[in-house]
Design an enzyme around this catalytic site. Structure first.
Site, PDB file in Angstrom:
ATOM      1  N   GLY A 127      34.905  36.182  20.820  1.00  0.00           N
ATOM      2  CA  GLY A 127      35.565  35.589  21.975  1.00  0.00           C
ATOM      3  C   GLY A 127      34.983  34.231  22.247  1.00  0.00           C
ATOM      4  O   GLY A 127      34.168  33.721  21.475  1.00  0.00           O
ATOM      5  N   GLY A 128      35.387  33.648  23.354  1.00  0.00           N
ATOM      6  CA  GLY A 128      34.886  32.326  23.698  1.00  0.00           C
ATOM      7  C   GLY A 128      33.392  32.346  23.955  1.00  0.00           C
ATOM      8  O   GLY A 128      32.703  31.367  23.729  1.00  0.00           O
ATOM      9  N   ASP A 152      37.505  38.884  35.894  1.00  0.00           N
ATOM     10  CA  ASP A 152      38.186  38.706  34.614  1.00  0.00           C
ATOM     11  C   ASP A 152      38.759  40.030  34.128  1.00  0.00           C
ATOM     12  O   ASP A 152      38.502  40.457  33.009  1.00  0.00           O
ATOM     13  CB  ASP A 152      37.236  38.097  33.586  1.00  0.00           C
ATOM     14  CG  ASP A 152      37.988  37.401  32.466  1.00  0.00           C
ATOM     15  OD1 ASP A 152      39.212  37.188  32.614  1.00  0.00           O
ATOM     16  OD2 ASP A 152      37.360  37.072  31.452  1.00  0.00           O
ATOM     17  N   LEU A 201      32.519  43.206  15.514  1.00  0.00           N
ATOM     18  CA  LEU A 201      33.532  43.991  16.219  1.00  0.00           C
ATOM     19  C   LEU A 201      34.592  43.089  16.825  1.00  0.00           C
ATOM     20  O   LEU A 201      35.748  43.465  16.948  1.00  0.00           O
ATOM     21  CB  LEU A 201      32.884  44.805  17.340  1.00  0.00           C
ATOM     22  CG  LEU A 201      31.968  45.942  16.907  1.00  0.00           C
ATOM     23  CD1 LEU A 201      31.272  46.534  18.117  1.00  0.00           C
ATOM     24  CD2 LEU A 201      32.747  47.017  16.184  1.00  0.00           C
ATOM     25  N   GLY A 202      34.172  41.906  17.225  1.00  0.00           N
ATOM     26  CA  GLY A 202      35.131  41.010  17.857  1.00  0.00           C
ATOM     27  C   GLY A 202      34.502  39.675  18.155  1.00  0.00           C
ATOM     28  O   GLY A 202      33.288  39.500  18.032  1.00  0.00           O
ATOM     29  N   VAL A 217      30.639  39.857  19.027  1.00  0.00           N
ATOM     30  CA  VAL A 217      30.110  41.195  19.283  1.00  0.00           C
ATOM     31  C   VAL A 217      29.937  41.917  17.953  1.00  0.00           C
ATOM     32  O   VAL A 217      30.831  41.923  17.116  1.00  0.00           O
ATOM     33  CB  VAL A 217      31.042  42.005  20.196  1.00  0.00           C
ATOM     34  CG1 VAL A 217      30.442  43.370  20.482  1.00  0.00           C
ATOM     35  CG2 VAL A 217      31.294  41.268  21.490  1.00  0.00           C
ATOM     36  N   GLY A 242      31.129  34.265  22.400  1.00  0.00           N
ATOM     37  CA  GLY A 242      30.308  34.571  21.244  1.00  0.00           C
ATOM     38  C   GLY A 242      30.900  35.706  20.443  1.00  0.00           C
ATOM     39  O   GLY A 242      32.107  35.928  20.462  1.00  0.00           O
ATOM     40  N   LYS A 249      26.248  41.891  21.861  1.00  0.00           N
ATOM     41  CA  LYS A 249      26.984  40.653  22.073  1.00  0.00           C
ATOM     42  C   LYS A 249      26.021  39.486  21.914  1.00  0.00           C
ATOM     43  O   LYS A 249      25.012  39.395  22.605  1.00  0.00           O
ATOM     44  CB  LYS A 249      27.598  40.644  23.472  1.00  0.00           C
ATOM     45  CG  LYS A 249      28.492  39.433  23.697  1.00  0.00           C
ATOM     46  CD  LYS A 249      28.964  39.334  25.123  1.00  0.00           C
ATOM     47  CE  LYS A 249      29.767  40.540  25.551  1.00  0.00           C
ATOM     48  NZ  LYS A 249      30.132  40.483  26.965  1.00  0.00           N
TER      49      LYS A 249
END
Ligand SMILES: *[C@@H]1O[C@H](CO)[C@@H](O)[C@H](O)[C@H]1NC(C)=O
Ligand SMILES: *[C@@H]1O[C@H](CO)[C@@H](O)[C@H](O)[C@H]1NC(C)=O
Ligand SMILES: *[C@@H]1O[C@H](CO)[C@@H](O)[C@H](O)[C@H]1NC(C)=O
Ligand SMILES: *[C@@H]1O[C@H](CO)[C@@H](O)[C@H](O)[C@H]1NC(C)=O
Ligand SMILES: *[C@@H]1O[C@H](CO)[C@@H](O)[C@H](O)[C@H]1NC(C)=O
Ligand SMILES: *[C@@H]1O[C@H](CO)[C@@H](O)[C@H](O)[C@H]1NC(C)=O
Ligand SMILES: *[C@@H]1O[C@H](CO)[C@@H](O)[C@H](O)[C@H]1NC(C)=O
Ligand SMILES: *[C@@H]1O[C@H](CO)[C@@H](O)[C@H](O)[C@H]1NC(C)=O
Ligand SMILES: *[C@@H]1O[C@H](CO)[C@@H](O)[C@H](O)[C@H]1NC(C)=O
Ligand SMILES: *[C@@H]1O[C@H](CO)[C@@H](O)[C@H](O)[C@H]1NC(C)=O
Length: 651
Positions: A337-338, A456, A334-335, A342, A340, A355
């Site tokens: 990021g920094g 965040d 799905l995505g 998802v 890890g 995640k």
């Protein structure tokens, strides 16, 4: 355990290999011979398959069939007896149909069923020698041959007649020999004659045309080596005939290969060695795995800490999560990021987002525990729900409810990677989203037992459910950036995302309720203007941010110029400028001047007027001055004058 099972079964194989020996039979059946069967026969030069029969000596296609001998054997040797341990002898029972057609009167010389140590045809074995022996090997034990001859010519005085069967042992002089004439069988009649040779290990018995010819005690082991070739030989001389075998069946016991003790021993040694080596490798790998798994648990005590918390959500097994995500198939991604990656997953027919925190992520044990234990206790319609977690084999995993519409950022900025154009969010939708985020933050700051800081808040951490309601996610996952370089703050680690961080963050190096409010303000500006917050890694770059840009427009009284052009001016101007001003208030350089989330909510619902914002962007002064100036409070401000809060993590 799988490992010991593997070893056990390997040893079982070795044991079986050591005790089991071949028990079977050596048999074949040719009701007739076809050209394809040639390869299964060892034939001398002029023996071949013609007219569905073996022509042991040449057929009429040759100019002359005089003075030929020939042999044809089954390709595989037959084990006749065994020297090992207990002496055992094989038995066999073979039946064949022969056809001898004389070409001279009388015909000659004859055909034989032969057991021979050597499949090759002896030189000069034509004529009276019937392809069995020649002048020099006749009568010699080295001939290593036993034959049942079907002789059609009385070629020397010892032959009783030209129509007899005899047993030849290393010699052409048969003992015994039986005339077939008395049995009403004429070998030279050119008709098919069935013959059977039986050996039971003690007696040799021969039948011709189903009539007993002879049966006598006979010990093949005396004359033949352990392995022999079985087949036929024949010859012609001045007197000629066609020597054919039309069919042949052979049933032999395949005796214990025990005499290959040495061979077996070697086999056994080889297999054992292989097993030892394999076990060694298995054990080594197993040991390595164990080492990797248990020896260096990077987060010792993590599980206990989470389990100690009463609010922790469900614990999942890595196996189950692997299955749910198709072994973390990239198709389910799905995505990224920094922290890890998802993945979308299916747990008990329910869509979830898993995640998988990458092993070299900056998110460590404390953040993980914070996320699991904190969010587990939070329940709000505008928060992404954490369903469970998993810590196994050094893998940290979090399971969330699945958000079908993904994150907010791709709706505002478009998905650059895919170049996809998401439908533009209407003013109403943007209003609802902002309101939702405000509710979530208000809940975190004021609604729970302890004040929780998100630290965040940014567009990519706002998820959208199927009805485009905002859901705040990603708790405790603040990326950390290392401030390197000039300033004396160089060693301070700051959590957050550049562009969303309040200016004082770099100085106090910690999150506060006010820094969350600042991030919220930036987020609102983004959502309304459809613009990225700009770079703000260093204090000097702060001037380039969306906040500065907005304040410029605000000072010129043209704040509505900032609104996302994709809205096509379809919005409520008063509501819009109210919200923009509210966002600016949230981004006030002085944290004390920022409204609380409660106030923000009241403004959004129209219960309170928008806060007053100076037309000129106030300078960022440090230390900050509280609204009611009571002298220099120095370093104590963060404790005494800023809102009390609980840090989310152990920092
Ligand atoms: C001889 O050849 C035929 C034709 O290829 C084959 O069907 C048959 O099985 C063979 N006989 C033996 C005993 O192999
Ligand atoms: C066959 O062998 C005999 C005896 O050795 C000889 O006399 C005769 O010429 C030979 N025939 C042929 C065609 O070689
Ligand atoms: C070998 O023969 C002896 C006597 O004939 C018998 O007692 C023994 O059981 C036999 N062993 C095997 C392995 O056949
Ligand atoms: C030999 O083979 C024939 C034909 O298969 C069978 O009828 C006979 O019983 C066998 N005899 C022995 C002693 O095995
Ligand atoms: C008999 O056959 C053997 C083997 O083929 C050969 O070495 C020998 O010379 C032959 N003897 C005669 C007399 O041809
Ligand atoms: C064949 O039978 C005849 C009498 O019928 C007898 O004289 C002769 O000896 C027999 N031959 C053999 C080889 O048994
Ligand atoms: C065997 O048959 C052949 C051909 O029919 C004949 O010439 C010969 O005389 C016969 N032999 C005996 C012993 O009957
Ligand atoms: C083997 O030969 C002997 C002696 O001729 C005889 O007594 C015995 O019955 C024969 N056995 C078989 C199985 O033919
Ligand atoms: C056959 O001969 C061997 C020796 O060559 C002997 O050991 C064995 O006992 C004999 N078999 C029979 C059945 O007499
Ligand atoms: C074979 O036939 C030839 C003549 O064709 C003759 O000279 C020779 O002696 C014969 N040999 C035998 C062994 O009969």
């Amino acid at each position: 355990m799988w490992f010991s099972q593997v070893v056990k079964s390997l040893f079982l194989v070795v044991l079986l290999g050591g005790t089991l020996t071949q028990v079977g039979c050596f048999s074949f059946n040719y009701p007739e011979f076809q050209n394809e069967n040639s390869s299964q026969l060892i034939r001398s030069k002029y023996s071949y398959i013609v007219m569905n029969a073996i022509q042991v000596t040449p057929d009429l296609s040759k100019d002359s069939i005089e003075n030929y001998s020939g042999r044809a054997f089954y390709w595989k040797p037959f084990r006749l007896w065994s020297r090992s341990k207990n002496l055992t002898t094989a038995n066999f029972n073979t039946t064949f149909v022969l056809n001898i057609s004389p070409r001279t009167t009388p015909g000659g010389e004859g055909l034989s069923f032969i057991l021979a140590a050597d499949a090759t045809l002896p030189q000069n074995s034509e004529g009276q020698w019937l392809g069995i022996v020649n002048a020099s090997t006749n009568g010699s034990p080295e001939a290593n041959v036993v034959a049942v001859e079907f002789d059609t010519r009385k070629s020397y005085p010892e032959d009783i007649d030209n129509n007899h069967v005899g047993l030849d042992v290393n010699t052409i002089y048969s003992e015994p020999q039986v005339s077939l004439t008395n049995l009403s069988v004429n070998l030279s009649s050119g008709s098919d004659i069935k013959a059977t040779v039986q050996y039971d290990g003690k007696n040799m018995t021969v039948y011709v045309a189903s009539k007993l010819v002879f049966s006598l005690p006979f010990n093949l082991s005396h004359y033949l080596p352990e392995e022999v070739f079985v087949g036929f030989s024949a010859s012609t001389s001045n007197n000629t005939e066609l020597n054919c075998i039309r069919s042949w069946e052979f049933y032999g016991s395949d005796i214990d290969d025990g005499d290959d003790d040495l061979e077996l021993l070697w086999l056994w040694i080889t297999v054992s060695a292989a097993v030892l080596v394999l076990s060694g490798i298995f054990f080594y790998l197993y040991w390595q795995r164990k080492q990797a798994l248990f020896a260096e648990d990077p987060y010792p005590g993590l599980e206990d800490q989470i389990k100690g918390s009463s609010t922790a959500p469900q614990k999942f097994l890595l196996k189950g999560l692997r299955k749910a995500t198709g072994n973390f198939n990239h198709k389910n991604k799905l995505g990224k990021g920094g922290f890890g990656t998802v993945y979308k997953g299916l747990l008990a027919n329910k869509e979830v987002a898993v995640k998988r925190i990458s092993k070299n992520s900056s998110q460590g044990k404390q953040e993980f525990i914070a996320e699991v234990t904190t969010i587990g206790s939070l329940h709000h319609k505008n928060l992404v729900r954490l369903i469970g977690w998993c810590y196994e084999r050094r893998e940290l995993l979090l399971v969330y409810e699945f958000m079908p519409n993904g994150s907010l950022d791709k709706f505002i900025f478009g998905d650059e990677k895919l170049g996809m154009e998401e439908p533009t969010l209407t003013w109403e939708k943007r209003h609802i989203i902002i309101h939702g985020v405000a509710e979530a933050l208000d809940y975190l700051h004021n609604g729970c037992e302890k004040t929780v800081l998100h630290r965040d808040v940014k567009a990519s951490n706002i998820m959208l459910d199927s009805e485009f309601n905002a859901r705040l996610g990603d708790f405790g996952l603040a990326r950390t950036i290392q401030q390197r370089g000039k300033t004396h703050h160089s060693t301070i680690e700051v959590a957050g995302t550049p562009g969303y961080m309040a200016p004082e963050t770099f100085l106090i190096s910690r999150a506060t309720v006010e820094t969350d409010v600042y991030s919220f303000g930036v987020l609102v500006l983004e959502v309304l203007c459809g613009r990225k917050p700009g770079n703000q890694i260093e204090l000097t770059d702060y001037n380039n941010s969306i906040v500065h840009w907005l304040w410029e427009l605000h000072s010129k009284g043209r704040i509505l110029d900032a609104v996302d052009s994709r809205l096509n001016k379809e919005f409520d101007e008063e509501g819009m400028s109210c919200m923009l001003v509210l966002a600016l208030a949230c981004c006030h350089p002085n944290p004390h001047q920022r409204p609380s989330m409660k106030t923000v909510l009241q403004v959004l619902t129209g219960e309170a007027p928008p806060p007053l914002v100076p037309t000129e962007r106030p300078a960022f002064v440090w230390p900050v001055m509280p609204p009611s100036f009571k002298g220099d409070s120095g370093y104590s401000f963060s404790k005494s004058q800023l809102s009390p809060f609980t840090e989310l993590s152990g920092r």
